[in-house]
Write a protein that holds these residues in place. Structure first.
Motif, PDB file in Angstrom:
ATOM      1  N   SER A 191      -4.705 -22.236 -19.149  1.00  0.00           N
ATOM      2  CA  SER A 191      -5.832 -21.908 -18.277  1.00  0.00           C
ATOM      3  C   SER A 191      -5.534 -20.617 -17.524  1.00  0.00           C
ATOM      4  N   VAL A 192      -6.574 -20.043 -16.957  1.00  0.00           N
ATOM      5  CA  VAL A 192      -6.429 -18.879 -16.080  1.00  0.00           C
ATOM      6  C   VAL A 192      -7.420 -19.022 -14.936  1.00  0.00           C
ATOM      7  N   ARG A 193      -6.978 -18.716 -13.757  1.00  0.00           N
ATOM      8  CA  ARG A 193      -7.837 -18.739 -12.571  1.00  0.00           C
ATOM      9  C   ARG A 193      -7.760 -17.362 -11.928  1.00  0.00           C
ATOM     10  N   HIS A 194      -8.904 -16.729 -11.745  1.00  0.00           N
ATOM     11  CA  HIS A 194      -8.953 -15.400 -11.137  1.00  0.00           C
ATOM     12  C   HIS A 194      -9.232 -15.522  -9.650  1.00  0.00           C
ATOM     13  N   ALA A 195      -8.602 -14.643  -8.884  1.00  0.00           N
ATOM     14  CA  ALA A 195      -8.826 -14.649  -7.437  1.00  0.00           C
ATOM     15  C   ALA A 195      -8.542 -13.258  -6.887  1.00  0.00           C
ATOM     16  N   THR A 196      -9.223 -12.953  -5.792  1.00  0.00           N
ATOM     17  CA  THR A 196      -8.999 -11.716  -5.057  1.00  0.00           C
ATOM     18  C   THR A 196      -8.796 -12.081  -3.599  1.00  0.00           C
ATOM     19  N   PHE A 197      -7.809 -11.443  -2.973  1.00  0.00           N
ATOM     20  CA  PHE A 197      -7.652 -11.606  -1.528  1.00  0.00           C
ATOM     21  C   PHE A 197      -7.311 -10.262  -0.906  1.00  0.00           C
ATOM     22  N   VAL A 198      -7.616 -10.153   0.388  1.00  0.00           N
ATOM     23  CA  VAL A 198      -7.372  -8.929   1.141  1.00  0.00           C
ATOM     24  C   VAL A 198      -6.605  -9.308   2.399  1.00  0.00           C
ATOM     25  N   ILE A 199      -5.568  -8.541   2.695  1.00  0.00           N
ATOM     26  CA  ILE A 199      -4.801  -8.723   3.932  1.00  0.00           C
ATOM     27  C   ILE A 199      -4.847  -7.398   4.683  1.00  0.00           C
ATOM     28  N   ARG A 200      -5.220  -7.462   5.949  1.00  0.00           N
ATOM     29  CA  ARG A 200      -5.225  -6.286   6.818  1.00  0.00           C
ATOM     30  C   ARG A 200      -4.189  -6.528   7.904  1.00  0.00           C
ATOM     31  N   ARG A 201      -3.353  -5.529   8.122  1.00  0.00           N
ATOM     32  CA  ARG A 201      -2.259  -5.697   9.079  1.00  0.00           C
ATOM     33  C   ARG A 201      -2.002  -4.372   9.780  1.00  0.00           C
ATOM     34  N   GLY A 241      -0.077   4.102  15.347  1.00  0.00           N
ATOM     35  CA  GLY A 241       0.478   3.219  14.330  1.00  0.00           C
ATOM     36  C   GLY A 241      -0.225   3.348  12.995  1.00  0.00           C
ATOM     37  N   THR A 242      -0.142   2.271  12.224  1.00  0.00           N
ATOM     38  CA  THR A 242      -0.691   2.247  10.869  1.00  0.00           C
ATOM     39  C   THR A 242      -1.513   0.996  10.660  1.00  0.00           C
ATOM     40  N   ARG A 243      -2.612   1.176   9.974  1.00  0.00           N
ATOM     41  CA  ARG A 243      -3.422   0.060   9.489  1.00  0.00           C
ATOM     42  C   ARG A 243      -3.149  -0.038   7.991  1.00  0.00           C
ATOM     43  N   LEU A 244      -2.592  -1.164   7.555  1.00  0.00           N
ATOM     44  CA  LEU A 244      -2.317  -1.407   6.139  1.00  0.00           C
ATOM     45  C   LEU A 244      -3.376  -2.354   5.604  1.00  0.00           C
ATOM     46  N   ASN A 245      -4.038  -1.955   4.528  1.00  0.00           N
ATOM     47  CA  ASN A 245      -4.968  -2.831   3.820  1.00  0.00           C
ATOM     48  C   ASN A 245      -4.372  -3.109   2.454  1.00  0.00           C
ATOM     49  N   TYR A 246      -4.223  -4.392   2.137  1.00  0.00           N
ATOM     50  CA  TYR A 246      -3.703  -4.780   0.828  1.00  0.00           C
ATOM     51  C   TYR A 246      -4.760  -5.627   0.122  1.00  0.00           C
ATOM     52  N   THR A 247      -5.111  -5.234  -1.096  1.00  0.00           N
ATOM     53  CA  THR A 247      -6.043  -6.002  -1.923  1.00  0.00           C
ATOM     54  C   THR A 247      -5.319  -6.401  -3.191  1.00  0.00           C
ATOM     55  N   GLU A 248      -5.383  -7.680  -3.522  1.00  0.00           N
ATOM     56  CA  GLU A 248      -4.797  -8.162  -4.777  1.00  0.00           C
ATOM     57  C   GLU A 248      -5.875  -8.840  -5.601  1.00  0.00           C
ATOM     58  N   GLN A 249      -5.932  -8.455  -6.878  1.00  0.00           N
ATOM     59  CA  GLN A 249      -6.793  -9.107  -7.863  1.00  0.00           C
ATOM     60  C   GLN A 249      -5.837  -9.739  -8.863  1.00  0.00           C
ATOM     61  N   ALA A 250      -5.903 -11.067  -8.985  1.00  0.00           N
ATOM     62  CA  ALA A 250      -4.873 -11.764  -9.753  1.00  0.00           C
ATOM     63  C   ALA A 250      -5.452 -12.729 -10.766  1.00  0.00           C
ATOM     64  N   ALA A 251      -4.681 -12.915 -11.821  1.00  0.00           N
ATOM     65  CA  ALA A 251      -4.940 -13.952 -12.818  1.00  0.00           C
ATOM     66  C   ALA A 251      -3.778 -14.935 -12.714  1.00  0.00           C
ATOM     67  N   PHE A 252      -4.070 -16.151 -12.250  1.00  0.00           N
ATOM     68  CA  PHE A 252      -3.060 -17.197 -12.106  1.00  0.00           C
ATOM     69  C   PHE A 252      -3.090 -18.047 -13.370  1.00  0.00           C
ATOM     70  N   ASP A 273       0.679 -21.404 -10.348  1.00  0.00           N
ATOM     71  CA  ASP A 273       0.651 -20.781  -9.029  1.00  0.00           C
ATOM     72  C   ASP A 273      -0.782 -20.844  -8.533  1.00  0.00           C
ATOM     73  N   GLU A 274      -0.959 -20.656  -7.233  1.00  0.00           N
ATOM     74  CA  GLU A 274      -2.282 -20.755  -6.630  1.00  0.00           C
ATOM     75  C   GLU A 274      -2.539 -19.544  -5.735  1.00  0.00           C
ATOM     76  N   PRO A 275      -3.787 -19.119  -5.630  1.00  0.00           N
ATOM     77  CA  PRO A 275      -4.115 -17.967  -4.792  1.00  0.00           C
ATOM     78  C   PRO A 275      -3.662 -18.116  -3.337  1.00  0.00           C
ATOM     79  N   GLY A 276      -3.847 -19.276  -2.759  1.00  0.00           N
ATOM     80  CA  GLY A 276      -3.458 -19.480  -1.362  1.00  0.00           C
ATOM     81  C   GLY A 276      -1.962 -19.323  -1.152  1.00  0.00           C
ATOM     82  N   GLU A 277      -1.174 -19.794  -2.105  1.00  0.00           N
ATOM     83  CA  GLU A 277       0.279 -19.646  -2.006  1.00  0.00           C
ATOM     84  C   GLU A 277       0.681 -18.184  -2.102  1.00  0.00           C
TER      85      GLU A 277
END
Length: 157
Positions: free
Chosen positions: A5-15, A114-125, A130-134
């Motif tokens: 199987s494959v599960r697609h997910a995208t998440f964004v982290i701003r720090r 300072g710095t604003r870091l934006n991280y975007t991940e597009q993943a195939a689990f 593995d799980e997107p939340g993890e």
């Protein structure tokens, strides 16, 4: 045979970081600095780490937590704009089984002093290994370790 199987997910982290974009970018670009915050840590054993930070360059790490299974991270750098952007693809493997393939984009922007870091991940689990939340939680922990690497403690008055 196990069901594939494959599960697609995208998440964004701003720090935000109390360090300049050049300092935060350097923590990704310099192999010795990146190794310290990215793969080292209490309870972790680093068996291998190599990095060639350039477009088309590769980063490889092999590590384990405690007596757990060997994990691998294999990265290819696709786009690098100094102090502004890094785009990379990577796979994660645990105990010899690929668990995911991802595209990651890091964006660095000045935010006051300072710095604003934006991280975007597009993943195939893959294959429910593995799980997107993890994964998102893992990156939040890594970005906390990055903060310790780039931010200086305030001076005592």
């Amino acid at each position: 045979m196990n069901e594939r199987s494959v599960r697609h997910a995208t998440f964004v982290i701003r720090r935000s970081y109390a360090a300049t974009p050049a300092t935060v970018f350097h923590a990704f670009a310099d192999p010795a600095t990146k190794r310290r915050w990215f793969v080292e840590g209490e309870g972790w054993t680093v068996e291998e780490f190599s990095a060639s930070f350039e477009v088309g360059g590769r980063e490889h790490s092999r590590f384990r937590f405690g007596n757990g299974p060997v994990m691998r991270n294999d990265t290819i750098y696709l786009e690098i704009v100094a102090n502004e952007r890094i785009v990379f693809s990577y796979t994660m493997t645990v105990a010899g089984r690929r668990i995911s393939a991802s595209l990651g984009t890091l964006e660095f922007a000045a935010e006051g002093e300072g710095t604003r870091l934006n991280y975007t991940e597009q993943a195939a689990f893959l294959d429910r290994l593995d799980e997107p939340g993890e994964r998102e939680a893992g990156f939040r922990e890594l970005f906390q370790a990055l903060a310790a690497a780039v931010e200086r403690a305030p001076l005592d008055a």
